[in-house]
Design a protein around this motif. Structure first.
Motif, PDB file in Angstrom:
ATOM      1  N   TYR A  92      -6.079   0.613  10.960  1.00 41.64           N
ATOM      2  CA  TYR A  92      -6.277   1.886  11.651  1.00 41.64           C
ATOM      3  C   TYR A  92      -4.960   2.426  12.219  1.00 41.64           C
ATOM      4  O   TYR A  92      -4.607   3.591  12.009  1.00 41.64           O
ATOM      5  N   SER A  93      -4.214   1.591  12.928  1.00 46.59           N
ATOM      6  CA  SER A  93      -2.948   2.033  13.526  1.00 46.59           C
ATOM      7  C   SER A  93      -1.964   2.483  12.451  1.00 46.59           C
ATOM      8  O   SER A  93      -1.270   3.483  12.617  1.00 46.59           O
ATOM      9  N   ARG A  94      -1.914   1.731  11.363  1.00 51.31           N
ATOM     10  CA  ARG A  94      -1.008   2.113  10.278  1.00 51.31           C
ATOM     11  C   ARG A  94      -1.405   3.467   9.706  1.00 51.31           C
ATOM     12  O   ARG A  94      -0.550   4.298   9.396  1.00 51.31           O
ATOM     13  N   ALA A  95      -2.705   3.704   9.570  1.00 48.18           N
ATOM     14  CA  ALA A  95      -3.162   4.995   9.055  1.00 48.18           C
ATOM     15  C   ALA A  95      -2.759   6.129  10.002  1.00 48.18           C
ATOM     16  O   ALA A  95      -2.350   7.206   9.551  1.00 48.18           O
ATOM     17  N   VAL A  98      -0.113   6.146  11.977  1.00 47.18           N
ATOM     18  CA  VAL A  98       1.330   6.315  11.803  1.00 47.18           C
ATOM     19  C   VAL A  98       1.604   7.097  10.516  1.00 47.18           C
ATOM     20  O   VAL A  98       2.408   8.033  10.518  1.00 47.18           O
ATOM     21  N   GLU A  99       0.943   6.749   9.427  1.00 49.53           N
ATOM     22  CA  GLU A  99       1.140   7.452   8.155  1.00 49.53           C
ATOM     23  C   GLU A  99       0.730   8.920   8.272  1.00 49.53           C
ATOM     24  O   GLU A  99       1.387   9.805   7.714  1.00 49.53           O
ATOM     25  N   LEU A 100      -0.342   9.181   8.998  1.00 49.28           N
ATOM     26  CA  LEU A 100      -0.769  10.560   9.225  1.00 49.28           C
ATOM     27  C   LEU A 100       0.293  11.318  10.014  1.00 49.28           C
ATOM     28  O   LEU A 100       0.669  12.439   9.657  1.00 49.28           O
ATOM     29  N   LEU A 101       0.796  10.712  11.077  1.00 55.17           N
ATOM     30  CA  LEU A 101       1.849  11.345  11.877  1.00 55.17           C
ATOM     31  C   LEU A 101       3.073  11.636  11.012  1.00 55.17           C
ATOM     32  O   LEU A 101       3.630  12.734  11.071  1.00 55.17           O
ATOM     33  N   GLU A 131      -9.157   5.941  23.127  1.00 58.04           N
ATOM     34  CA  GLU A 131      -8.399   4.766  22.679  1.00 58.04           C
ATOM     35  C   GLU A 131      -7.141   5.187  21.930  1.00 58.04           C
ATOM     36  O   GLU A 131      -6.144   4.474  21.939  1.00 58.04           O
ATOM     37  N   ASP A 132      -7.192   6.336  21.275  1.00 59.43           N
ATOM     38  CA  ASP A 132      -6.028   6.813  20.548  1.00 59.43           C
ATOM     39  C   ASP A 132      -4.897   7.205  21.490  1.00 59.43           C
ATOM     40  O   ASP A 132      -3.745   7.305  21.071  1.00 59.43           O
ATOM     41  N   ALA A 133      -5.203   7.416  22.763  1.00 63.15           N
ATOM     42  CA  ALA A 133      -4.162   7.713  23.745  1.00 63.15           C
ATOM     43  C   ALA A 133      -3.158   6.567  23.821  1.00 63.15           C
ATOM     44  O   ALA A 133      -1.976   6.780  24.090  1.00 63.15           O
ATOM     45  N   LYS A 134      -3.601   5.349  23.570  1.00 57.53           N
ATOM     46  CA  LYS A 134      -2.678   4.202  23.548  1.00 57.53           C
ATOM     47  C   LYS A 134      -1.658   4.380  22.431  1.00 57.53           C
ATOM     48  O   LYS A 134      -0.484   4.061  22.594  1.00 57.53           O
ATOM     49  N   PHE A 135      -2.121   4.888  21.309  1.00 55.36           N
ATOM     50  CA  PHE A 135      -1.215   5.167  20.194  1.00 55.36           C
ATOM     51  C   PHE A 135      -0.199   6.225  20.611  1.00 55.36           C
ATOM     52  O   PHE A 135       1.006   6.069  20.403  1.00 55.36           O
ATOM     53  N   PHE A 136      -0.683   7.313  21.210  1.00 55.95           N
ATOM     54  CA  PHE A 136       0.211   8.376  21.657  1.00 55.95           C
ATOM     55  C   PHE A 136       1.247   7.845  22.632  1.00 55.95           C
ATOM     56  O   PHE A 136       2.420   8.185  22.564  1.00 55.95           O
ATOM     57  N   MET A 190       0.826  -1.184   0.000  1.00 50.51           N
ATOM     58  CA  MET A 190       0.000   0.000   0.000  1.00 50.51           C
ATOM     59  C   MET A 190       0.873   1.251   0.000  1.00 50.51           C
ATOM     60  O   MET A 190       1.759   1.366   0.819  1.00 50.51           O
ATOM     61  N   ALA A 191       0.584   2.146  -0.898  1.00 47.58           N
ATOM     62  CA  ALA A 191       1.306   3.404  -0.965  1.00 47.58           C
ATOM     63  C   ALA A 191       0.360   4.526  -0.546  1.00 47.58           C
ATOM     64  O   ALA A 191      -0.685   4.726  -1.159  1.00 47.58           O
ATOM     65  N   TYR A 192       0.741   5.225   0.496  1.00 51.06           N
ATOM     66  CA  TYR A 192      -0.058   6.332   0.990  1.00 51.06           C
ATOM     67  C   TYR A 192       0.534   7.641   0.506  1.00 51.06           C
ATOM     68  O   TYR A 192       1.740   7.759   0.322  1.00 51.06           O
ATOM     69  N   SER A 193      -0.319   8.641   0.342  1.00 50.52           N
ATOM     70  CA  SER A 193       0.153   9.993   0.073  1.00 50.52           C
ATOM     71  C   SER A 193      -0.609  10.945   0.997  1.00 50.52           C
ATOM     72  O   SER A 193      -1.773  10.728   1.315  1.00 50.52           O
ATOM     73  N   PHE A 194       0.087  11.968   1.431  1.00 48.27           N
ATOM     74  CA  PHE A 194      -0.479  12.985   2.315  1.00 48.27           C
ATOM     75  C   PHE A 194      -0.596  14.242   1.475  1.00 48.27           C
ATOM     76  O   PHE A 194       0.411  14.844   1.095  1.00 48.27           O
ATOM     77  N   ILE A 195      -1.838  14.623   1.117  1.00 48.08           N
ATOM     78  CA  ILE A 195      -2.041  15.701   0.155  1.00 48.08           C
ATOM     79  C   ILE A 195      -2.802  16.865   0.776  1.00 48.08           C
ATOM     80  O   ILE A 195      -3.635  16.677   1.666  1.00 48.08           O
ATOM     81  N   ARG A 196      -2.513  18.043   0.271  1.00 48.28           N
ATOM     82  CA  ARG A 196      -3.282  19.217   0.674  1.00 48.28           C
ATOM     83  C   ARG A 196      -4.535  19.272  -0.187  1.00 48.28           C
ATOM     84  O   ARG A 196      -4.470  19.137  -1.411  1.00 48.28           O
ATOM     85  N   LEU A 197      -5.667  19.465   0.448  1.00 49.05           N
ATOM     86  CA  LEU A 197      -6.934  19.556  -0.277  1.00 49.05           C
ATOM     87  C   LEU A 197      -7.184  21.007  -0.668  1.00 49.05           C
ATOM     88  O   LEU A 197      -7.018  21.915   0.150  1.00 49.05           O
ATOM     89  N   SER A 198      -7.610  21.199  -1.908  1.00 46.50           N
ATOM     90  CA  SER A 198      -7.819  22.539  -2.427  1.00 46.50           C
ATOM     91  C   SER A 198      -9.025  22.570  -3.351  1.00 46.50           C
ATOM     92  O   SER A 198      -9.243  21.636  -4.127  1.00 46.50           O
TER      93      SER A 198
END
Length: 173
Positions: A106-109, A111-114, A140-145, A1-9
């Motif tokens: 979910y966790s991978r997403a 990490v990719e967002l971070l 629950e996301d506090a566990k990720f943090f 899977m290839a993720y990209s982080f893009i600015r929405l416009s």
């Protein structure tokens, strides 16, 4: 899977493609789009449609699927030297949020967002910052943090990494 982080416009059509994708996801799941994402879209739409300096809306994307969106801004905040890159309004797509199909991703997403936000702060330009604050929505996301803090505290790249409440605070050296 290839993720990209893009600015929405609104100018380049990426916002329209993003909205169409989430509307289609809601329709497939028999969910009302306006009830699902209306308030969040209202909160960020002005930033997308009227480009603001040091503020933007970004999406994590895989192929044509928009997995998560967030609002990012870079501004001076008391107690910090230099601007702070803050990430808020993190909202997962209907597919991720309303089904069990993507729970294993979910966790991978996250990490990719971070990583996307870290790269944004390190790339220079209007979002350049040594300091990052990331806000998620769920306890629950506090566990990720906590896992991020535990694994990055003392890392050569970071001066400080800590969680407080629903926020992850990171400062690069």
């Amino acid at each position: 899977m290839a993720y990209s982080f893009i600015r929405l416009s609104a100018d380049d059509g990426s916002w329209d493609a993003f909205e169409a994708d989430w509307r289609a996801q809601c329709e497939r799941l028999e969910e009302d789009f306006d009830s699902y994402a209306g308030i969040t879209f209202d909160a960020v739409e002005d930033i997308v449609k009227h480009k603001h300096a040091k503020a933007g809306v970004f999406a994590l994307k895989e192929d044509n699927s928009h997995i998560v969106m967030c609002q990012v801004n870079c501004a001076p905040i008391p107690k910090y030297v230099g601007p702070v890159l803050r990430t808020r309004f993190i909202t997962f797509s209907p597919d991720y949020d309303l089904t069990d199909e993507y729970l294993h991703l979910y966790s991978r997403a996250l990490v990719e967002l971070l990583f996307g936000v870290l790269e944004l702060g390190m790339a220079g330009g209007e979002f350049a910052s040594r300091h990052l604050k990331l806000h998620l929505q769920s306890p629950e996301d506090a566990k990720f943090f906590t896992a991020v803090e535990r694994n990055l505290k003392g890392h050569a790249l970071f001066e400080a990494v800590e969680t407080r409440g629903q926020w992850l605070y990171m400062s690069r050296k």
